[in-house]
Design a protein around this motif. Structure first.
Motif, PDB file in Angstrom:
ATOM      1  N   PHE A 119       4.980 -40.411  -7.332  1.00 50.57           N
ATOM      2  CA  PHE A 119       4.981 -41.792  -6.851  1.00 50.57           C
ATOM      3  C   PHE A 119       3.603 -42.439  -7.001  1.00 50.57           C
ATOM      4  CE2 PHE A 119       8.541 -40.231  -4.132  1.00 50.57           C
ATOM      5  CZ  PHE A 119       9.513 -41.070  -4.637  1.00 50.57           C
ATOM      6  N   GLY A 120       2.568 -41.626  -7.154  1.00 47.39           N
ATOM      7  CA  GLY A 120       1.217 -42.172  -7.255  1.00 47.39           C
ATOM      8  C   GLY A 120       0.515 -42.141  -5.905  1.00 47.39           C
ATOM      9  N   ASP A 121      -0.516 -42.944  -5.769  1.00 45.80           N
ATOM     10  CA  ASP A 121      -1.332 -42.957  -4.556  1.00 45.80           C
ATOM     11  C   ASP A 121      -0.952 -44.114  -3.642  1.00 45.80           C
ATOM     12  OD1 ASP A 121      -2.658 -40.820  -5.594  1.00 45.80           O
ATOM     13  OD2 ASP A 121      -4.501 -41.893  -6.060  1.00 45.80           O
ATOM     14  N   HIS A 122      -1.066 -43.868  -2.351  1.00 44.63           N
ATOM     15  CA  HIS A 122      -0.887 -44.915  -1.347  1.00 44.63           C
ATOM     16  C   HIS A 122      -2.260 -45.151  -0.729  1.00 44.63           C
ATOM     17  CE1 HIS A 122       1.305 -47.224   1.741  1.00 44.63           C
ATOM     18  NE2 HIS A 122       0.322 -46.831   2.516  1.00 44.63           N
ATOM     19  N   GLU A 123      -2.846 -46.308  -0.995  1.00 44.96           N
ATOM     20  CA  GLU A 123      -4.189 -46.638  -0.511  1.00 44.96           C
ATOM     21  C   GLU A 123      -4.172 -46.823   1.000  1.00 44.96           C
ATOM     22  OE1 GLU A 123      -6.892 -46.762  -2.463  1.00 44.96           O
ATOM     23  OE2 GLU A 123      -5.751 -46.397  -4.289  1.00 44.96           O
ATOM     24  N   LEU A 124      -5.130 -46.202   1.666  1.00 44.03           N
ATOM     25  CA  LEU A 124      -5.257 -46.342   3.118  1.00 44.03           C
ATOM     26  C   LEU A 124      -6.441 -47.218   3.507  1.00 44.03           C
ATOM     27  CD1 LEU A 124      -4.518 -42.663   4.158  1.00 44.03           C
ATOM     28  CD2 LEU A 124      -3.006 -44.637   4.401  1.00 44.03           C
ATOM     29  N   GLY A 125      -7.187 -47.706   2.518  1.00 46.59           N
ATOM     30  CA  GLY A 125      -8.340 -48.546   2.806  1.00 46.59           C
ATOM     31  C   GLY A 125      -9.581 -47.698   2.997  1.00 46.59           C
ATOM     32  N   SER A 126     -10.421 -48.135   3.923  1.00 42.13           N
ATOM     33  CA  SER A 126     -11.651 -47.374   4.168  1.00 42.13           C
ATOM     34  C   SER A 126     -11.611 -46.774   5.567  1.00 42.13           C
ATOM     35  CB  SER A 126     -12.881 -48.254   3.975  1.00 42.13           C
ATOM     36  OG  SER A 126     -12.849 -49.328   4.877  1.00 42.13           O
ATOM     37  N   LEU A 127     -12.364 -45.691   5.709  1.00 36.27           N
ATOM     38  CA  LEU A 127     -12.413 -44.949   6.960  1.00 36.27           C
ATOM     39  C   LEU A 127     -13.871 -44.714   7.305  1.00 36.27           C
ATOM     40  CD1 LEU A 127     -10.864 -43.102   9.075  1.00 36.27           C
ATOM     41  CD2 LEU A 127     -11.313 -41.252   7.484  1.00 36.27           C
ATOM     42  N   GLU A 128     -14.211 -44.936   8.551  1.00 36.22           N
ATOM     43  CA  GLU A 128     -15.588 -44.718   9.013  1.00 36.22           C
ATOM     44  C   GLU A 128     -15.696 -43.301   9.564  1.00 36.22           C
ATOM     45  OE1 GLU A 128     -19.433 -45.836   9.270  1.00 36.22           O
ATOM     46  OE2 GLU A 128     -17.866 -47.204   8.617  1.00 36.22           O
ATOM     47  N   VAL A 129     -16.457 -42.452   8.872  1.00 34.57           N
ATOM     48  CA  VAL A 129     -16.725 -41.099   9.356  1.00 34.57           C
ATOM     49  C   VAL A 129     -17.919 -41.198  10.298  1.00 34.57           C
ATOM     50  CG1 VAL A 129     -17.391 -38.755   8.711  1.00 34.57           C
ATOM     51  CG2 VAL A 129     -15.774 -40.027   7.283  1.00 34.57           C
ATOM     52  N   GLN A 130     -17.703 -40.823  11.549  1.00 36.02           N
ATOM     53  CA  GLN A 130     -18.711 -40.981  12.597  1.00 36.02           C
ATOM     54  C   GLN A 130     -19.684 -39.802  12.610  1.00 36.02           C
ATOM     55  OE1 GLN A 130     -18.777 -43.782  14.494  1.00 36.02           O
ATOM     56  NE2 GLN A 130     -17.018 -44.471  13.303  1.00 36.02           N
ATOM     57  N   ALA A 131     -20.927 -40.085  12.944  1.00 36.22           N
ATOM     58  CA  ALA A 131     -21.922 -39.038  13.128  1.00 36.22           C
ATOM     59  C   ALA A 131     -21.604 -38.300  14.423  1.00 36.22           C
ATOM     60  CB  ALA A 131     -23.322 -39.642  13.192  1.00 36.22           C
ATOM     61  N   PRO A 132     -21.905 -37.020  14.480  1.00 31.40           N
ATOM     62  CA  PRO A 132     -21.685 -36.299  15.739  1.00 31.40           C
ATOM     63  C   PRO A 132     -22.541 -36.917  16.838  1.00 31.40           C
ATOM     64  CG  PRO A 132     -22.229 -34.774  13.959  1.00 31.40           C
ATOM     65  CD  PRO A 132     -22.418 -36.162  13.430  1.00 31.40           C
ATOM     66  N   ASP A 133     -22.045 -36.888  18.061  1.00 29.65           N
ATOM     67  CA  ASP A 133     -22.765 -37.489  19.186  1.00 29.65           C
ATOM     68  C   ASP A 133     -23.933 -36.584  19.561  1.00 29.65           C
ATOM     69  OD1 ASP A 133     -23.560 -38.993  21.303  1.00 29.65           O
ATOM     70  OD2 ASP A 133     -21.878 -38.460  22.600  1.00 29.65           O
ATOM     71  N   ALA A 134     -25.118 -36.902  19.033  1.00 31.15           N
ATOM     72  CA  ALA A 134     -26.312 -36.100  19.288  1.00 31.15           C
ATOM     73  C   ALA A 134     -26.984 -36.505  20.595  1.00 31.15           C
ATOM     74  CB  ALA A 134     -27.304 -36.261  18.136  1.00 31.15           C
ATOM     75  N   GLY A 135     -26.563 -37.601  21.208  1.00 29.22           N
ATOM     76  CA  GLY A 135     -27.202 -38.102  22.421  1.00 29.22           C
ATOM     77  C   GLY A 135     -26.925 -37.258  23.643  1.00 29.22           C
ATOM     78  N   SER A 136     -25.808 -36.569  23.702  1.00 32.73           N
ATOM     79  CA  SER A 136     -25.508 -35.756  24.870  1.00 32.73           C
ATOM     80  C   SER A 136     -25.522 -34.289  24.478  1.00 32.73           C
ATOM     81  CB  SER A 136     -24.145 -36.134  25.452  1.00 32.73           C
ATOM     82  OG  SER A 136     -23.124 -35.722  24.598  1.00 32.73           O
ATOM     83  N   PHE A 137     -26.122 -33.477  25.332  1.00 29.54           N
ATOM     84  CA  PHE A 137     -26.194 -32.053  25.025  1.00 29.54           C
ATOM     85  C   PHE A 137     -24.926 -31.330  25.436  1.00 29.54           C
ATOM     86  CE2 PHE A 137     -26.886 -29.968  29.115  1.00 29.54           C
ATOM     87  CZ  PHE A 137     -27.175 -31.057  29.913  1.00 29.54           C
ATOM     88  N   LEU A 138     -24.112 -31.965  26.258  1.00 32.41           N
ATOM     89  CA  LEU A 138     -22.862 -31.365  26.701  1.00 32.41           C
ATOM     90  C   LEU A 138     -21.697 -32.302  26.417  1.00 32.41           C
ATOM     91  CD1 LEU A 138     -23.881 -30.049  30.231  1.00 32.41           C
ATOM     92  CD2 LEU A 138     -23.505 -28.693  28.185  1.00 32.41           C
ATOM     93  N   ALA A 139     -20.610 -31.728  26.035  1.00 37.24           N
ATOM     94  CA  ALA A 139     -19.381 -32.506  25.885  1.00 37.24           C
ATOM     95  C   ALA A 139     -18.716 -32.575  27.254  1.00 37.24           C
ATOM     96  CB  ALA A 139     -18.466 -31.840  24.869  1.00 37.24           C
ATOM     97  N   TRP A 140     -17.820 -33.527  27.436  1.00 36.72           N
ATOM     98  CA  TRP A 140     -17.147 -33.670  28.723  1.00 36.72           C
ATOM     99  C   TRP A 140     -16.400 -32.399  29.092  1.00 36.72           C
ATOM    100  CZ3 TRP A 140     -18.376 -36.883  32.269  1.00 36.72           C
ATOM    101  CH2 TRP A 140     -18.914 -38.120  31.947  1.00 36.72           C
TER     102      TRP A 140
END
Length: 173
Positions: A119-140
């Motif tokens: 069938f070919g490709d189905h375009e999903l647009g663009s996706l923002e890959v986020q940087a890991p949250d370096a601001g907190s030393f602990l996750a919730w």
């Protein structure tokens, strides 16, 4: 014009018309049945350097689940135009697939698409890959363990203090 040339002109026009009608009748081959759409089950979190299962459904004509044998998956394209392909496997439910995607180490905007076999490709647009949250030393999720440890430590101090107070009361003067 003579009768001969009029007859000849009529034959030439008839041949041209017949050719035009024949060519119009041939046309392009029918393209019915050659399209599908894909939809994600959920939008992924896409955190740089992590791996995530991305599931989706492919529907032929937007209605009927498509059972495809190969060349199905997620394609992620970086800023240089270089694609990375993550193959998908069927989940057992017709038309439903899952691909294990490892997000790039570098945060940023990436184009992505679902590859749907023939069938070919189905375009999903663009996706923002986020940087890991370096601001907190602990996750919730880790914070609850820290809170539990602190509570146990305070309970131990309270028990020790109670024991010391009892000893003082019972000790001879």
């Amino acid at each position: 014009m003579t009768a001969f040339s009029t007859t000849r002109l009529v034959r030439i026009l008839a041949a041209v018309m017949l050719t035009v009608v024949a060519l119009a009748g041939v046309g392009a081959p029918a393209g019915a049945g050659g399209w599908a759409v894909a939809s994600l089950d959920a939008t992924p979190d896409a955190e740089a350097g992590t791996t995530e299962d991305v599931s989706f459904t492919i529907l032929q004509h937007g209605v009927r689940p498509a059972d495809l044998d190969g060349d199905v998956g997620i394609s992620l394209v970086d800023g240089m135009g270089d694609p990375t392909f993550f193959p998908a496997i069927g989940t057992g439910e017709t038309g439903h697939y899952v691909a294990t995607v490892t997000w790039p180490e570098t945060a940023g905007r990436y184009d992505w698409r679902i590859r749907m076999g023939w069938f070919g490709d189905h375009e999903l647009g663009s996706l923002e890959v986020q940087a890991p949250d370096a601001g907190s030393f602990l996750a919730w999720s880790d914070l609850r363990w820290v809170a539990l440890g602190g509570a146990l430590l305070l309970a131990g101090v309270a028990v020790a203090d109670l024991a010391m107070a009892r000893r003082r009361r019972l000790a001879p003067a």
